[in-house]
Design a protein around this motif. Structure first.
Motif, mmCIF file in Angstrom:
data_model
loop_
_atom_site.group_PDB
_atom_site.id
_atom_site.type_symbol
_atom_site.label_atom_id
_atom_site.label_comp_id
_atom_site.label_asym_id
_atom_site.label_seq_id
_atom_site.Cartn_x
_atom_site.Cartn_y
_atom_site.Cartn_z
ATOM 1 N N ASP A 151 -9.113 -5.700 -6.340
ATOM 2 C CA ASP A 151 -9.106 -5.574 -4.894
ATOM 3 C C ASP A 151 -8.243 -4.382 -4.494
ATOM 4 O OD1 ASP A 151 -9.596 -6.136 -2.227
ATOM 5 O OD2 ASP A 151 -8.300 -7.903 -2.153
ATOM 6 N N PHE A 152 -8.345 -3.965 -3.245
ATOM 7 C CA PHE A 152 -7.554 -2.857 -2.728
ATOM 8 C C PHE A 152 -6.903 -3.283 -1.416
ATOM 9 C CE2 PHE A 152 -11.998 -2.383 -1.555
ATOM 10 C CZ PHE A 152 -11.950 -2.265 -0.174
ATOM 11 N N ASP A 153 -5.823 -2.625 -1.090
ATOM 12 C CA ASP A 153 -5.076 -2.868 0.136
ATOM 13 C C ASP A 153 -5.465 -1.769 1.125
ATOM 14 O OD1 ASP A 153 -3.003 -2.505 2.117
ATOM 15 O OD2 ASP A 153 -1.656 -3.685 0.875
ATOM 16 N N THR A 154 -6.143 -2.140 2.215
ATOM 17 C CA THR A 154 -6.627 -1.126 3.154
ATOM 18 C C THR A 154 -5.473 -0.348 3.789
ATOM 19 O OG1 THR A 154 -6.796 -2.786 4.897
ATOM 20 C CG2 THR A 154 -8.784 -2.303 3.660
ATOM 21 N N GLY A 155 -4.375 -1.012 4.098
ATOM 22 C CA GLY A 155 -3.221 -0.324 4.676
ATOM 23 C C GLY A 155 -2.644 0.710 3.727
ATOM 24 N N ALA A 156 -2.515 0.340 2.466
ATOM 25 C CA ALA A 156 -1.999 1.280 1.460
ATOM 26 C C ALA A 156 -2.960 2.456 1.289
ATOM 27 C CB ALA A 156 -1.770 0.570 0.133
ATOM 28 N N CYS A 157 -4.256 2.185 1.348
ATOM 29 C CA CYS A 157 -5.244 3.265 1.237
ATOM 30 C C CYS A 157 -5.120 4.229 2.415
ATOM 31 C CB CYS A 157 -6.657 2.690 1.170
ATOM 32 S SG CYS A 157 -7.060 1.863 -0.385
ATOM 33 N N MET A 158 -4.965 3.709 3.620
ATOM 34 C CA MET A 158 -4.823 4.575 4.796
ATOM 35 C C MET A 158 -3.543 5.404 4.709
ATOM 36 S SD MET A 158 -7.503 4.232 6.653
ATOM 37 C CE MET A 158 -8.299 4.109 5.066
ATOM 38 N N GLU A 159 -2.469 4.802 4.215
ATOM 39 C CA GLU A 159 -1.216 5.532 4.029
ATOM 40 C C GLU A 159 -1.396 6.664 3.021
ATOM 41 O OE1 GLU A 159 2.582 7.004 3.910
ATOM 42 O OE2 GLU A 159 1.689 5.718 5.437
ATOM 43 N N GLU A 160 -2.072 6.377 1.921
ATOM 44 C CA GLU A 160 -2.307 7.402 0.908
ATOM 45 C C GLU A 160 -3.153 8.544 1.468
ATOM 46 O OE1 GLU A 160 -4.439 7.918 -3.470
ATOM 47 O OE2 GLU A 160 -4.396 5.942 -2.528
ATOM 48 N N LEU A 161 -4.149 8.217 2.257
ATOM 49 C CA LEU A 161 -5.062 9.212 2.808
ATOM 50 C C LEU A 161 -4.357 10.169 3.760
ATOM 51 C CD1 LEU A 161 -8.130 9.918 2.797
ATOM 52 C CD2 LEU A 161 -8.300 8.557 4.885
ATOM 53 N N THR A 162 -3.410 9.671 4.522
ATOM 54 C CA THR A 162 -2.784 10.470 5.579
ATOM 55 C C THR A 162 -1.368 10.939 5.260
ATOM 56 O OG1 THR A 162 -1.979 8.474 6.694
ATOM 57 C CG2 THR A 162 -4.159 9.311 7.354
ATOM 58 N N ARG A 163 -0.797 10.508 4.156
ATOM 59 C CA ARG A 163 0.585 10.834 3.807
ATOM 60 C C ARG A 163 0.837 12.338 3.876
ATOM 61 N NH1 ARG A 163 0.871 8.686 -1.211
ATOM 62 N NH2 ARG A 163 1.187 6.660 -0.273
ATOM 63 N N ALA A 164 1.835 12.704 4.673
ATOM 64 C CA ALA A 164 2.286 14.091 4.819
ATOM 65 C C ALA A 164 1.211 15.022 5.365
ATOM 66 C CB ALA A 164 2.839 14.623 3.497
ATOM 67 N N ARG A 165 0.211 14.474 6.029
ATOM 68 C CA ARG A 165 -0.863 15.290 6.612
ATOM 69 C C ARG A 165 -0.715 15.263 8.124
ATOM 70 N NH1 ARG A 165 -5.162 17.110 3.243
ATOM 71 N NH2 ARG A 165 -5.614 18.216 5.152
ATOM 72 N N HIS A 166 -0.046 16.225 8.676
ATOM 73 C CA HIS A 166 0.175 16.278 10.119
ATOM 74 C C HIS A 166 -0.950 16.992 10.850
ATOM 75 C CE1 HIS A 166 4.053 14.485 9.461
ATOM 76 N NE2 HIS A 166 4.242 15.351 8.488
ATOM 77 N N ASP A 167 -1.959 17.444 10.105
ATOM 78 C CA ASP A 167 -3.144 18.048 10.707
ATOM 79 C C ASP A 167 -4.205 16.999 11.035
ATOM 80 O OD1 ASP A 167 -3.423 17.654 7.902
ATOM 81 O OD2 ASP A 167 -5.033 19.142 7.783
ATOM 82 N N ILE A 168 -3.973 15.761 10.678
ATOM 83 C CA ILE A 168 -4.934 14.681 10.929
ATOM 84 C C ILE A 168 -4.654 14.065 12.295
ATOM 85 C CG2 ILE A 168 -5.675 12.372 10.203
ATOM 86 C CD1 ILE A 168 -5.159 13.268 7.306
ATOM 87 N N GLY A 169 -5.685 14.038 13.123
ATOM 88 C CA GLY A 169 -5.571 13.426 14.448
ATOM 89 C C GLY A 169 -6.237 12.072 14.530
ATOM 90 N N GLY A 170 -7.115 11.777 13.581
ATOM 91 C CA GLY A 170 -7.796 10.488 13.592
ATOM 92 C C GLY A 170 -8.402 10.147 12.246
ATOM 93 N N VAL A 171 -8.451 8.859 11.980
ATOM 94 C CA VAL A 171 -9.073 8.338 10.765
ATOM 95 C C VAL A 171 -10.071 7.268 11.182
ATOM 96 C CG1 VAL A 171 -8.726 7.120 8.580
ATOM 97 C CG2 VAL A 171 -6.986 8.734 9.395
ATOM 98 N N ALA A 172 -11.290 7.386 10.704
ATOM 99 C CA ALA A 172 -12.296 6.347 10.910
ATOM 100 C C ALA A 172 -12.535 5.684 9.562
ATOM 101 C CB ALA A 172 -13.594 6.942 11.443
ATOM 102 N N SER A 173 -12.633 4.358 9.571
ATOM 103 C CA SER A 173 -12.833 3.659 8.304
ATOM 104 C C SER A 173 -13.830 2.524 8.464
ATOM 105 C CB SER A 173 -11.510 3.115 7.770
ATOM 106 O OG SER A 173 -10.993 2.138 8.636
ATOM 107 N N PHE A 174 -14.411 2.169 7.336
ATOM 108 C CA PHE A 174 -15.329 1.045 7.251
ATOM 109 C C PHE A 174 -14.939 0.242 6.021
ATOM 110 C CE2 PHE A 174 -18.925 -0.977 5.216
ATOM 111 C CZ PHE A 174 -19.436 -1.738 6.254
ATOM 112 N N VAL A 175 -14.832 -1.073 6.183
ATOM 113 C CA VAL A 175 -14.573 -1.970 5.062
ATOM 114 C C VAL A 175 -15.733 -2.955 4.985
ATOM 115 C CG1 VAL A 175 -13.032 -3.711 4.086
ATOM 116 C CG2 VAL A 175 -12.071 -1.751 5.308
ATOM 117 N N GLY A 176 -16.401 -2.987 3.847
ATOM 118 C CA GLY A 176 -17.494 -3.920 3.619
ATOM 119 C C GLY A 176 -16.984 -5.148 2.879
ATOM 120 N N LEU A 177 -17.448 -6.316 3.316
ATOM 121 C CA LEU A 177 -17.040 -7.602 2.757
ATOM 122 C C LEU A 177 -18.242 -8.356 2.200
ATOM 123 C CD1 LEU A 177 -14.867 -8.737 5.800
ATOM 124 C CD2 LEU A 177 -14.065 -7.584 3.738
#
Length: 162
Positions: free
Chosen positions: A20-46
């Protein structure tokens, strides 16, 4: 960031894993130290507990290691070519999963929300139709392989140029 500094290089993260994966940890990894990001869109399938008229007890996903990662990376790179993205992430599980468990995460990060929204939809639409995964459902009537859906093909077709 100063006007004379170049934007950080776009990143693509692709994982195919049993656990399994932790969606919060994934979002943190994706945006870490990236101040050029203004938005993140995500989809989680169950995993759903019903498919059509059948109760689903479990879903087993099979894939071709190596081929699957290459195809998911290609889909992500195609999204980067279409939209001004800072980062994309695809995490897809394989193995046996029960209803309520996470199967997939697709995320796209950009300076502006519309690119992130569109790229995220693109990622999941093409993942559903092009990634080499096979689904086996355990139902109340026994096991059955899941066929591709026409609605998934139609969703992916909206991204093709006329």
């Amino acid at each position: 960031m100063c006007a004379d500094q170049p934007a950080a290089s776009p990143i693509t993260i692709v994982r195919v894993q049993r656990e399994d994966f932790d969606t919060g940890a994934c979002m943190e990894e994706l945006t870490r130290a990236r101040h050029d990001i203004g938005g993140v869109a995500s989809f989680v399938g169950l995993v759903r507990d019903i498919h059509g008229d059948r109760h689903v007890d479990a879903l087993t996903l099979e894939h071709f290691p190596g081929m699957t990662e290459r195809e998911l990376t290609r889909i992500a790179h195609d999204a980067h070519a279409r939209w001004p993205l800072a980062a994309t992430m695809i995490v897809h599980r394989y193995g046996r999963m029960e209803p309520g468990e996470r199967i997939v995460l697709c995320a796209a990060a950009s300076a502006h929300r519309q690119a992130a929204f569109d790229a995220c939809a693109y990622l999941i639409d093409f993942l559903k139709t092009k990634a080499p995964f096979w689904k086996l459902e355990e139902t109340d009537a026994g096991e059955r392989w899941v066929e591709g859906r026409t609605s998934d093909e139609a969703a992916a077709a909206r991204w093709t140029k006329p």
